[in-house]
Design a protein around this motif. Sequence first.
Motif, PDB file in Angstrom:
ATOM      1  N   LEU A 444       0.857  -1.187   0.000  1.00 20.11           N
ATOM      2  CA  LEU A 444       0.000   0.000   0.000  1.00 20.11           C
ATOM      3  C   LEU A 444       0.896   1.241   0.000  1.00 20.11           C
ATOM      4  O   LEU A 444       1.681   1.458   0.922  1.00 20.11           O
ATOM      5  N   PHE A 445       0.770   2.057  -1.052  1.00 19.14           N
ATOM      6  CA  PHE A 445       1.569   3.281  -1.171  1.00 19.14           C
ATOM      7  C   PHE A 445       0.652   4.508  -1.126  1.00 19.14           C
ATOM      8  O   PHE A 445      -0.402   4.543  -1.781  1.00 19.14           O
ATOM      9  N   ARG A 446       1.069   5.519  -0.370  1.00 17.06           N
ATOM     10  CA  ARG A 446       0.331   6.783  -0.304  1.00 17.06           C
ATOM     11  C   ARG A 446       1.130   7.873  -1.016  1.00 17.06           C
ATOM     12  O   ARG A 446       2.286   8.138  -0.674  1.00 17.06           O
ATOM     13  N   LEU A 447       0.505   8.485  -2.019  1.00 17.46           N
ATOM     14  CA  LEU A 447       1.117   9.628  -2.705  1.00 17.46           C
ATOM     15  C   LEU A 447       0.577  10.903  -2.070  1.00 17.46           C
ATOM     16  O   LEU A 447      -0.628  11.028  -1.835  1.00 17.46           O
ATOM     17  N   GLU A 448       1.457  11.859  -1.802  1.00 15.72           N
ATOM     18  CA  GLU A 448       1.014  13.109  -1.200  1.00 15.72           C
ATOM     19  C   GLU A 448       1.827  14.273  -1.734  1.00 15.72           C
ATOM     20  O   GLU A 448       2.898  14.092  -2.320  1.00 15.72           O
ATOM     21  N   ILE A 473      -1.583  -1.222  -4.053  1.00 13.71           N
ATOM     22  CA  ILE A 473      -2.662  -0.229  -3.913  1.00 13.71           C
ATOM     23  C   ILE A 473      -2.015   1.161  -3.891  1.00 13.71           C
ATOM     24  O   ILE A 473      -1.142   1.429  -3.056  1.00 13.71           O
ATOM     25  N   ILE A 474      -2.434   2.025  -4.789  1.00 13.93           N
ATOM     26  CA  ILE A 474      -1.910   3.391  -4.859  1.00 13.93           C
ATOM     27  C   ILE A 474      -2.983   4.339  -4.348  1.00 13.93           C
ATOM     28  O   ILE A 474      -4.047   4.495  -4.953  1.00 13.93           O
ATOM     29  N   ARG A 475      -2.695   4.960  -3.206  1.00 11.55           N
ATOM     30  CA  ARG A 475      -3.626   5.942  -2.626  1.00 11.55           C
ATOM     31  C   ARG A 475      -3.302   7.325  -3.175  1.00 11.55           C
ATOM     32  O   ARG A 475      -2.203   7.834  -3.001  1.00 11.55           O
ATOM     33  N   MET A 476      -4.295   7.961  -3.815  1.00 12.14           N
ATOM     34  CA  MET A 476      -4.078   9.273  -4.420  1.00 12.14           C
ATOM     35  C   MET A 476      -4.917  10.366  -3.777  1.00 12.14           C
ATOM     36  O   MET A 476      -4.890  11.516  -4.231  1.00 12.14           O
ATOM     37  N   SER A 477      -5.623  10.059  -2.704  1.00 10.93           N
ATOM     38  CA  SER A 477      -6.517  11.044  -2.089  1.00 10.93           C
ATOM     39  C   SER A 477      -5.754  12.185  -1.421  1.00 10.93           C
ATOM     40  O   SER A 477      -6.311  13.264  -1.218  1.00 10.93           O
ATOM     41  N   GLN A 478      -4.460  11.954  -1.050  1.00 12.45           N
ATOM     42  CA  GLN A 478      -3.673  13.001  -0.403  1.00 12.45           C
ATOM     43  C   GLN A 478      -2.819  13.791  -1.396  1.00 12.45           C
ATOM     44  O   GLN A 478      -2.027  14.641  -0.999  1.00 12.45           O
ATOM     45  N   THR A 503      -1.003  -6.893  -9.835  1.00  8.38           N
ATOM     46  CA  THR A 503      -2.283  -6.215  -9.995  1.00  8.38           C
ATOM     47  C   THR A 503      -2.233  -4.865  -9.275  1.00  8.38           C
ATOM     48  O   THR A 503      -1.795  -4.769  -8.128  1.00  8.38           O
ATOM     49  N   VAL A 504      -2.674  -3.828  -9.959  1.00  6.01           N
ATOM     50  CA  VAL A 504      -2.633  -2.472  -9.396  1.00  6.01           C
ATOM     51  C   VAL A 504      -4.054  -1.987  -9.146  1.00  6.01           C
ATOM     52  O   VAL A 504      -4.921  -2.067 -10.030  1.00  6.01           O
ATOM     53  N   LEU A 505      -4.289  -1.491  -7.937  1.00  7.28           N
ATOM     54  CA  LEU A 505      -5.552  -0.874  -7.565  1.00  7.28           C
ATOM     55  C   LEU A 505      -5.285   0.600  -7.253  1.00  7.28           C
ATOM     56  O   LEU A 505      -4.302   0.931  -6.599  1.00  7.28           O
ATOM     57  N   VAL A 506      -6.145   1.453  -7.718  1.00 11.14           N
ATOM     58  CA  VAL A 506      -6.000   2.898  -7.477  1.00 11.14           C
ATOM     59  C   VAL A 506      -7.160   3.364  -6.622  1.00 11.14           C
ATOM     60  O   VAL A 506      -8.326   3.093  -6.936  1.00 11.14           O
ATOM     61  N   LYS A 507      -6.824   4.054  -5.561  1.00 11.82           N
ATOM     62  CA  LYS A 507      -7.854   4.521  -4.634  1.00 11.82           C
ATOM     63  C   LYS A 507      -7.809   6.050  -4.501  1.00 11.82           C
ATOM     64  O   LYS A 507      -6.744   6.648  -4.369  1.00 11.82           O
ATOM     65  N   GLY A 508      -8.994   6.658  -4.565  1.00  9.64           N
ATOM     66  CA  GLY A 508      -9.157   8.065  -4.179  1.00  9.64           C
ATOM     67  C   GLY A 508      -8.630   9.099  -5.128  1.00  9.64           C
ATOM     68  O   GLY A 508      -8.062  10.103  -4.672  1.00  9.64           O
ATOM     69  N   ILE A 509      -8.798   8.911  -6.438  1.00 13.35           N
ATOM     70  CA  ILE A 509      -8.429   9.992  -7.355  1.00 13.35           C
ATOM     71  C   ILE A 509      -9.383  11.167  -7.124  1.00 13.35           C
ATOM     72  O   ILE A 509     -10.603  11.008  -7.174  1.00 13.35           O
TER      73      ILE A 509
END
Length: 556
Positions: A444-448, A473-478, A503-509
């Motif tokens: 799980l990676f968080r981009l900010e 999982i790529i978190r983009m909400s931040q 497999t790549v999942l993208v969360k919170g664009i």
Amino acid sequence: MGRGARMSGTAARLRGLLPSAADYRGLGRTWRVDLLAGVTVGIVALPLALAFGVTSGAGAEAGLVTAIVAGFVAAVFGGSNVQVSGPTGAMVVVLAPIIAAHGVGVLAVVCVLAGLVVAAAGALRLGRAVSYIPWPVIEGFTLGIAVIIFLQQVPAALGTTAGPSPNALVAGVESLPTAAWPEVGWTLGIVGVVAAVMLLGPRWIHPRFPGSIVAIVLVTVVAAIAHLPVDTIGELPPGLPAPTLPTFTWDQLAGLAGPIFAVAALAAIESLLSARVAASISDTGPYDADRELVGQGLASIAAGLFGGMPATGAIARTAVNVRAGARTRLAAVVHAVLLLGVVSFGASIVGSIPLAALAGVLMVTATRMISIATVRSVVGSTRSDAIVFVVTAVITVSFDLIYAVLIGVAAAAFFALRALANSAGVHREELPGPAEPGDERIALFRLEGALFFGAAERVLERVGDIRDIEVVIIRMSQLQILDATGAQVITELITQLERRGVTVLVKGIRSHHLRLAERVGVVRSLRHQKHLFDELPPAVEHARSHVRRAAEAHGA
């Protein structure tokens, strides 16, 4: 919007660039203080107008004409209620090498055409562009101008002429061998007296003591009575000259294109900076940046027609105007009328002023432009701001004012982008909730922060190097900022991982990033449209179910 509505809107914007009765609202209550402020500024402006005219190479008359004609036109048509315009030190720094290279005959052409450029910039609503100039650039620019103005006065203070070099420092050094006694003793004495009166008068007598005009009167009287062997301004014609249209050839115009745009750029920058300072230190209302450019452009055009110099808003004279209590444009108009009276009835007296006295006025003025407290504040703020400040000041003194501003802004932009890039973060996080078998196969990676061209490559390296992972999982909400390069890097990252079987999942664009992500291909690069999630728990559950299915298939 229909054509009629657009035309109506355009007409309203154009009317907003023209004078109106609202410019003098409250004049019935303030006319007395406006008159007094105008007289005060006129007294301060007289020696400066003479000195700037002489230093530029155009002559004292050109400086006075500019203060009168441009000062009046800018007061009426400009966008500030308390701005005072005329010849300034910064403009002299630009004009002097132009006149030295092309002759004083090109001054009218440069003045009129540069004025047209500035007025056109105002009509095109480009006035707010000055707000993009950083504070360290402005202060470095100001420091450099102050140094140049001081150095330009060295030959006059020594009673000699400047050297052939266009650089003020080199020209000052070149003038040293030509200085001779006893003339140098008299001119240095005059400079010393002027400086002493200007610096000590406000301290010992009154804060508003008109030191420059008193000092000039004093040394002029002494020089005339004692018949001192010093150069003076010389004969000045009474009144204003008749306006004439400048003539030029196309070949001449091609060679002047660079100087014209340099003068126009400086006139716009300095005028808007001065108007902004005036708005910050007075309570007479905000200024209209676009109208200010139109007014300053018209002022330079008018000055050029009468044989003057390009004009700008003058920060020092504007500050005097505000401190004297000015409330409306009447003060700046009175300042111009007062100077016209001096030219009309006292030209012979003005002509007897020693040039060394004007040099002393400008040396003190240049010294006052440098604020030690401000320099300490800039240098002590951040390392990048200190570098921008020093670079701008050094280039201003060594090379060119316009290049100094451009390079200073570019340097500030570089440091700002670097700081923004450093704010971009890529963090690997633990999965929320109790750990489950197979979680070690999920990353799980968080981009900010900001994911743009200056920081995108770091994300690609950080996430792309993972091993022994089945789901990312790529978190983009931040993520606060996303540009096309950042979106392309995410697309490339997803494509690379999917090719490796991850497999790549993208969360919170974010909603304002979604259209860009769709256009660049972020969404399209996912294995399935269902791999795009709004919330984290469903994304984690989907990743765990994917790992379980993979484990079951491997066990079977």
